[in-house]
Design a protein around this motif. Structure first.
Motif, PDB file in Angstrom:
ATOM      1  N   GLU A  99       0.721  -1.249   0.105  1.00 55.46           N
ATOM      2  CA  GLU A  99      -0.187   0.044  -0.020  1.00 55.46           C
ATOM      3  C   GLU A  99       1.120   1.220   0.036  1.00 55.46           C
ATOM      4  O   GLU A  99       0.488   2.199  -0.601  1.00 55.46           O
ATOM      5  CB  GLU A  99      -1.012  -0.042   1.287  1.00 55.46           C
ATOM      6  N   ARG A 100       2.016   1.181   0.820  1.00 53.34           N
ATOM      7  CA  ARG A 100       2.564   2.702   1.010  1.00 53.34           C
ATOM      8  C   ARG A 100       3.797   2.631   0.038  1.00 53.34           C
ATOM      9  O   ARG A 100       4.299   3.698  -0.128  1.00 53.34           O
ATOM     10  CB  ARG A 100       3.255   2.459   2.358  1.00 53.34           C
ATOM     11  N   ALA A 101       4.405   1.678  -0.447  1.00 51.68           N
ATOM     12  CA  ALA A 101       5.288   2.023  -1.693  1.00 51.68           C
ATOM     13  C   ALA A 101       4.791   1.037  -2.853  1.00 51.68           C
ATOM     14  O   ALA A 101       5.952   0.782  -3.788  1.00 51.68           O
ATOM     15  CB  ALA A 101       6.561   1.047  -0.956  1.00 51.68           C
ATOM     16  N   PHE A 102       3.686   1.282  -3.034  1.00 43.27           N
ATOM     17  CA  PHE A 102       3.454   0.407  -4.485  1.00 43.27           C
ATOM     18  C   PHE A 102       4.194   0.900  -5.681  1.00 43.27           C
ATOM     19  O   PHE A 102       4.597   0.132  -6.586  1.00 43.27           O
ATOM     20  CB  PHE A 102       1.767   0.770  -4.758  1.00 43.27           C
ATOM     21  N   TYR A 103       4.160   2.287  -5.946  1.00 46.47           N
ATOM     22  CA  TYR A 103       4.808   2.767  -7.048  1.00 46.47           C
ATOM     23  C   TYR A 103       6.494   2.645  -7.130  1.00 46.47           C
ATOM     24  O   TYR A 103       6.840   3.075  -8.080  1.00 46.47           O
ATOM     25  CB  TYR A 103       4.529   4.230  -7.182  1.00 46.47           C
ATOM     26  N   SER A 104       6.855   2.085  -6.150  1.00 50.21           N
ATOM     27  CA  SER A 104       8.436   1.836  -5.997  1.00 50.21           C
ATOM     28  C   SER A 104       8.542   0.385  -6.380  1.00 50.21           C
ATOM     29  O   SER A 104       9.811   0.110  -6.809  1.00 50.21           O
ATOM     30  CB  SER A 104       8.924   2.444  -4.797  1.00 50.21           C
ATOM     31  N   LEU A 105       7.625  -0.532  -6.194  1.00 47.75           N
ATOM     32  CA  LEU A 105       7.870  -1.697  -6.281  1.00 47.75           C
ATOM     33  C   LEU A 105       8.189  -2.067  -7.712  1.00 47.75           C
ATOM     34  O   LEU A 105       7.340  -1.924  -8.658  1.00 47.75           O
ATOM     35  CB  LEU A 105       6.585  -2.678  -5.747  1.00 47.75           C
ATOM     36  N   GLU A 106       9.156  -2.919  -7.869  1.00 44.53           N
ATOM     37  CA  GLU A 106       9.529  -3.467  -9.232  1.00 44.53           C
ATOM     38  C   GLU A 106       9.084  -5.001  -9.254  1.00 44.53           C
ATOM     39  O   GLU A 106       9.196  -5.644 -10.519  1.00 44.53           O
ATOM     40  CB  GLU A 106      10.763  -3.592  -9.606  1.00 44.53           C
ATOM     41  N   ALA A 107       8.580  -5.659  -8.450  1.00 43.54           N
ATOM     42  CA  ALA A 107       7.807  -6.988  -8.303  1.00 43.54           C
ATOM     43  C   ALA A 107       7.092  -7.145  -7.110  1.00 43.54           C
ATOM     44  O   ALA A 107       7.097  -6.188  -6.202  1.00 43.54           O
ATOM     45  CB  ALA A 107       9.288  -7.867  -7.937  1.00 43.54           C
ATOM     46  N   PRO A 108       6.225  -7.892  -7.077  1.00 43.74           N
ATOM     47  CA  PRO A 108       5.391  -8.224  -5.826  1.00 43.74           C
ATOM     48  C   PRO A 108       6.400  -8.323  -4.559  1.00 43.74           C
ATOM     49  O   PRO A 108       7.386  -9.055  -4.668  1.00 43.74           O
ATOM     50  CB  PRO A 108       4.465  -9.366  -6.177  1.00 43.74           C
ATOM     51  N   VAL A 109       5.648  -8.097  -3.603  1.00 44.34           N
ATOM     52  CA  VAL A 109       6.264  -8.266  -2.069  1.00 44.34           C
ATOM     53  C   VAL A 109       6.108  -9.923  -2.064  1.00 44.34           C
ATOM     54  O   VAL A 109       4.771 -10.567  -2.166  1.00 44.34           O
ATOM     55  CB  VAL A 109       5.572  -7.654  -0.980  1.00 44.34           C
TER      56      VAL A 109
END
Length: 325
Positions: free
Chosen positions: A279-289
């Motif tokens: 939720e808080r870093a969605f636009y920074s993620l390059e892959a799913p957590v």
């Protein structure tokens, strides 16, 4: 002053200091007196502080916690030892329906400074009911603080901070760490009770976990470095509340995250942290957590323990998947 000591001895030293500094602190539990507890965490404390402050109790976990609630109402600060993780469930009603709710029930007028120490997790080849990871039950319960140190330094300081808390604290001790030595600075806690800690800096993937998993994450990070992957490792330390800022800041830099835990993955601490980071870093993620956990089965017999518990290989497989996106 800095001293090297095992995790169990650091807990003993922290309890000793708390007993020395506040005569309202009491220890309660099964075999914690002359024996010093199954893991010898309370060794020597009854001899020094007497049986009225280090109290051997009957084998009755609900009675231990219920008595601690009454003592807290009378102004004491009881510290209960649950001998093994699987033995906490007879006290579950007292913890979740009474201890966790009393302050709320009294609109904040009555504090509940009770600490419940629980050895938890695997890696010691124990029998049924002696290897469990019940942290999600307590982290899910409003009114409880839930923490888990992974180093002797944190064990020494966090037990004292838990005892000083006005709220009930579930203090989870990774039993596989009891014999591991580390440096303890007895002058400086470095972090507050509920702060996450960056253990190792990295740039490619953020590895997050708690308790005994932190050392496994560090093993995985060292192996990954040999293959050209830089992993940042974060020790959550506090499972409720969670200090999300260091985790989110790290993920915004690395773009990838893997959470590792011994507990089953379904509806777990790792699930909550993964969802919040997304939720808080969605636009920074390059892959799913991604999550690496124990399987969704009861903790298996000792001979299957190695197949059940996450190891460095399973974590590295998740790192490879994260990098493949």
């Amino acid at each position: 002053m800095t001293e090297s000591m095992p995790f169990s001895r650091a807990l003993n030293a922290g309890l000793r200091r708390a007993l020395s500094e506040n005569d309202r602190v009491l220890l309660m539990g099964e075999d914690i007196g002359p024996l010093g507890g199954v893991f010898r965490v309370t060794e020597g404390l009854q001899a020094d502080f007497g049986p009225r402050r280090v109290i051997d109790t009957p084998l009755a976990e609900a009675g231990i916690v219920g008595t601690a609630i009454g003592l807290a109402m009378a102004g004491f600060r009881p510290v209960c030892e649950i001998q093994f993780d699987g033995f906490v469930f007879p006290a579950f009603d007292q913890i979740t329906a009474q201890l966790a709710k009393i302050t709320y029930r009294h609109e904040g007028a009555l504090s509940m400074p009770v600490v419940i120490r629980i050895p938890y997790g695997g890696h010691i080849g124990a029998v049924e009911h002696h290897q469990e990871s019940p942290e999600a039950y307590f982290a899910h319960t409003p009114g409880l603080r839930v923490v888990s140190p992974s180093t002797p330094h944190d064990a020494y300081w966090m037990i004292q901070e838990a005892i000083a808390s006005p709220d009930p604290v579930i203090f989870l001790e990774p039993k596989s760490r009891y014999w591991q030595k580390g440096e303890v600075d007895t002058d400086d806690p470095a972090l507050t009770l509920h702060a996450s800690r960056v253990v190792r800096r990295g740039t490619d993937v953020t590895l997050v976990g708690h308790g005994a998993m932190v050392s496994v994450l560090l093993q995985a990070a060292a192996l990954a470095e040999g293959e050209g992957t830089s992993c940042e490792v974060i020790d959550v330390r506090s499972l409720s509340p969670v200090d999300f800022d260091p985790i989110v800041d790290s993920v915004r830099r690395t773009g990838r995250m893997v959470y590792a835990q011994e507990a089953p993955g379904f509806v777990s601490v790792g699930s909550e942290i993964a969802a919040t980071v997304t939720e808080r870093a969605f636009y920074s993620l390059e892959a799913p957590v991604l999550r690496v956990s124990g399987f969704d089965i009861p903790f298996p017999p000792a001979k299957y323990e190695a197949a059940y518990l996450p190891d460095a290989d399973r974590i590295l497989e998740a790192v490879d998947r994260a990098l493949a996106y």
